[in-house]
Scaffold this active site. Structure first.
Site, mmCIF file in Angstrom:
data_model
loop_
_atom_site.group_PDB
_atom_site.id
_atom_site.type_symbol
_atom_site.label_atom_id
_atom_site.label_comp_id
_atom_site.label_asym_id
_atom_site.label_seq_id
_atom_site.Cartn_x
_atom_site.Cartn_y
_atom_site.Cartn_z
ATOM 1 N N GLY A 17 38.003 41.135 41.529
ATOM 2 C CA GLY A 17 39.378 41.582 41.832
ATOM 3 C C GLY A 17 40.316 41.269 40.691
ATOM 4 O O GLY A 17 40.283 40.161 40.148
ATOM 5 N N ARG A 36 33.236 45.623 40.671
ATOM 6 C CA ARG A 36 32.266 44.728 41.304
ATOM 7 C C ARG A 36 30.929 45.457 41.205
ATOM 8 O O ARG A 36 30.772 46.528 41.785
ATOM 9 C CB ARG A 36 32.635 44.481 42.762
ATOM 10 C CG ARG A 36 34.036 43.875 42.975
ATOM 11 C CD ARG A 36 34.200 43.427 44.404
ATOM 12 N NE ARG A 36 35.593 43.305 44.814
ATOM 13 C CZ ARG A 36 36.357 42.218 44.643
ATOM 14 N NH1 ARG A 36 35.858 41.168 44.047
ATOM 15 N NH2 ARG A 36 37.600 42.190 45.075
ATOM 16 N N ASP A 56 34.475 33.754 41.714
ATOM 17 C CA ASP A 56 33.152 33.147 41.911
ATOM 18 C C ASP A 56 32.001 34.128 41.718
ATOM 19 O O ASP A 56 30.958 33.771 41.176
ATOM 20 C CB ASP A 56 33.050 32.384 43.237
ATOM 21 C CG ASP A 56 33.202 33.272 44.447
ATOM 22 O OD1 ASP A 56 33.646 34.419 44.295
ATOM 23 O OD2 ASP A 56 32.866 32.812 45.551
ATOM 24 N N THR A 98 41.658 34.816 39.716
ATOM 25 C CA THR A 98 41.616 35.371 41.082
ATOM 26 C C THR A 98 42.875 34.928 41.818
ATOM 27 O O THR A 98 43.323 33.787 41.632
ATOM 28 C CB THR A 98 40.381 34.900 41.872
ATOM 29 O OG1 THR A 98 40.587 35.205 43.275
ATOM 30 C CG2 THR A 98 40.101 33.421 41.760
ATOM 31 N N ASP A 129 42.996 34.264 44.852
ATOM 32 C CA ASP A 129 42.627 33.462 46.029
ATOM 33 C C ASP A 129 42.735 31.948 45.825
ATOM 34 O O ASP A 129 42.788 31.200 46.796
ATOM 35 C CB ASP A 129 41.179 33.789 46.452
ATOM 36 C CG ASP A 129 41.004 35.246 46.827
ATOM 37 O OD1 ASP A 129 42.006 35.893 47.178
ATOM 38 O OD2 ASP A 129 39.861 35.745 46.750
ATOM 39 N N ASP A 141 40.501 29.917 45.071
ATOM 40 C CA ASP A 141 39.408 29.276 45.814
ATOM 41 C C ASP A 141 38.322 28.709 44.899
ATOM 42 O O ASP A 141 37.182 28.556 45.319
ATOM 43 C CB ASP A 141 38.793 30.282 46.797
ATOM 44 C CG ASP A 141 38.279 31.540 46.091
ATOM 45 O OD1 ASP A 141 38.597 31.738 44.899
ATOM 46 O OD2 ASP A 141 37.561 32.317 46.728
ATOM 47 N N ARG A 168 40.610 36.108 50.983
ATOM 48 C CA ARG A 168 39.193 36.185 51.390
ATOM 49 C C ARG A 168 38.909 35.111 52.436
ATOM 50 O O ARG A 168 39.584 35.102 53.455
ATOM 51 C CB ARG A 168 38.285 36.046 50.170
ATOM 52 C CG ARG A 168 36.925 36.705 50.377
ATOM 53 C CD ARG A 168 36.060 36.580 49.168
ATOM 54 N NE ARG A 168 36.465 37.437 48.084
ATOM 55 C CZ ARG A 168 36.161 38.729 47.995
ATOM 56 N NH1 ARG A 168 35.424 39.297 48.904
ATOM 57 N NH2 ARG A 168 36.572 39.453 46.985
ATOM 58 N N ARG A 186 48.161 41.701 44.887
ATOM 59 C CA ARG A 186 47.248 41.637 43.731
ATOM 60 C C ARG A 186 47.905 42.058 42.414
ATOM 61 O O ARG A 186 47.528 41.574 41.350
ATOM 62 C CB ARG A 186 46.038 42.521 43.998
ATOM 63 C CG ARG A 186 44.954 41.865 44.788
ATOM 64 C CD ARG A 186 43.778 41.448 43.935
ATOM 65 N NE ARG A 186 42.997 42.554 43.484
ATOM 66 C CZ ARG A 186 41.991 43.102 44.150
ATOM 67 N NH1 ARG A 186 41.642 42.630 45.329
ATOM 68 N NH2 ARG A 186 41.328 44.096 43.649
HETATM 69 O O1 F6P Z 1 39.416 38.138 45.678
HETATM 70 C C1 F6P Z 1 40.634 38.796 45.621
HETATM 71 C C2 F6P Z 1 40.839 39.662 46.845
HETATM 72 O O2 F6P Z 1 42.087 40.303 46.721
HETATM 73 C C3 F6P Z 1 40.721 38.935 48.190
HETATM 74 O O3 F6P Z 1 41.874 38.223 48.523
HETATM 75 C C4 F6P Z 1 40.429 40.085 49.103
HETATM 76 O O4 F6P Z 1 39.712 39.649 50.241
HETATM 77 C C5 F6P Z 1 39.573 40.990 48.253
HETATM 78 O O5 F6P Z 1 39.834 40.651 46.897
HETATM 79 C C6 F6P Z 1 39.813 42.456 48.448
HETATM 80 O O6 F6P Z 1 38.904 43.148 47.663
HETATM 81 P P1 F6P Z 1 38.994 44.718 47.354
HETATM 82 O O7 F6P Z 1 40.154 44.943 46.425
HETATM 83 O O8 F6P Z 1 37.689 45.027 46.732
HETATM 84 O O9 F6P Z 1 39.225 45.381 48.682
#
Ligand code: F6P
Length: 324
Positions: A11, A72, A103, A126, A128, A130, A172, A258
């Site tokens: 992300g 990803r 991660d 990130t 998050d 985390d 997440r 984001r």
């Molecule tokens: O890891 C960053 C994040 O924004 C999380 O908070 C969220 O769960 C996920 O990515 C969403 O992913 P995507 O943009 O692939 O839907």
């Protein structure tokens, strides 16, 4: 080491560009050549590479997203995918890597290191927050401020209509954003995955706030909370006759958290970690992430970064019980 490869993966997070800029300029200052790898591991497998100079990272310290783009990659999760990536790196004379991501990015980087002996240092990017091994990740502060700004807006409407709002934030399976934006936004209740949330407790608390005190109420819900996020809780409340008189809405902040210009704090963190990542490689370190702990840069083995769970601050959780 003559040529450094750099990529952003997973992300996107505000401040990834500031980190990239720091990586490129530190490498060039140390007489290294730099290849930008576009679209994370997907681009690495396909050989989507671009030569980088000082000017290719001009005017990006203030921008969100990532100029190298991100992805990803399913293919990179398999050994054959990683072998293709290693071959591309070798063909393009890339000797070492800086990986900017979370991660999943570091799991991949560590495998590349183990299977193909590729020197790699990670920088934590990130929203998050985390990741074990750093007090804050690049992008977290910006996402937190965005969430708080949005909660402030929701509060105006909640107050005007005496409403109950369930505001869902990202993270997440971690509650860092929820806990901190809940405190900063004055939420009456904060629900995070790190604690057990029971629907009866949630209902009781909301009823006492809404009925007895006749107040607008904001409940911040982490997307990873076990009650099914804001929508799950909304449905449970709508199905309960005790809530039939309560004006209720849910808002999912989603990807608004984001993007956007990184905060000052994220720009400085990203710049420090970008410089430190390249310097660590030059000092011979590999298979580590560079983080900031108590104001100092610190290296943590990648396997510990993704193998351990970073704890939330339980004192902050107690604070919410006093403040709401
Ligand atoms: O890891 C960053 C994040 O924004 C999380 O908070 C969220 O769960 C996920 O990515 C969403 O992913 P995507 O943009 O692939 O839907």
């Amino acid at each position: 080491m003559q040529r450094l490869g750099v990529y952003t993966s997973g992300g996107d997070a505000p401040g990834m560009n500031a980190c990239l800029r720091a990586v490129v300029r530190t490498a060039l200052t140390n007489d290294l050549d730099v290849t930008g790898i576009r679209r994370g591991y997907e681009g690495m497998i396909e050989g989507d590479f671009v030569e980088m100079d000082r000017r290719s990272v001009s005017n990006i310290v203030q921008t969100g997203g990532t100029v190298l783009k991100s992805a990803r990659s399913e293919e990179f999760m398999h050994e054959e995918g990683r072998a293709k990536a290693a071959q591309q790196l070798r063909q393009n004379k890339i000797d070492a890597l800086v990986a900017i991501g979370g991660d999943g990015t570091f799991r991949g980087a560590s495998k590349l290191h183990d299977e193909h002996e590729f020197p790699v240092v990670g920088a934590p990017g990130t929203i998050d927050n985390d990741l074990y091994g750093t007090d804050a990740t690049i992008g977290y502060d910006t996402a937190l401020n965005t969430a708080i700004e949005n909660i402030d807006r929701v509060r105006d409407t909640a107050d005007a209509h005496n409403r109950l709002f369930l505001v869902e934030v990202m993270g997440r399976d971690a509650g860092f954003i929820a806990l901190n934006c809940g405190i900063g936004g004055g939420a009456e209740l904060i629900l995070i995955p790190e604690t057990i949330t029971e629907m009866d407790m949630v209902k009781e608390r909301i009823l006492s706030l809404m009925t007895a005190q006749r107040r607008s109420t904001i409940v911040v819900v982490a997307e990873g909370d076990e009650l099914g996020g804001a929508r799950g809780i909304e449905q449970a409340l709508r199905d309960d006759p005790d809530f039939s008189d309560i004006d209720l809405r849910s808002t999912i902040l989603g990807h608004t958290q984001r993007g956007g210009a990184p905060t000052a704090s994220d720009r400085v963190l990203a710049s420090r970690l970008g410089v430190a990542a390249v310097e660590s490689l030059l000092d011979g370190h590999s298979d580590v992430m560079v983080g900031l702990v108590n104001g100092e840069t610190k290296l943590t083995p990648l396997r510990n970064v993704y193998g351990r769970r970073k704890s939330i601050d339980y004192d902050l959780l107690k604070l919410t019980q006093i403040l709401s």
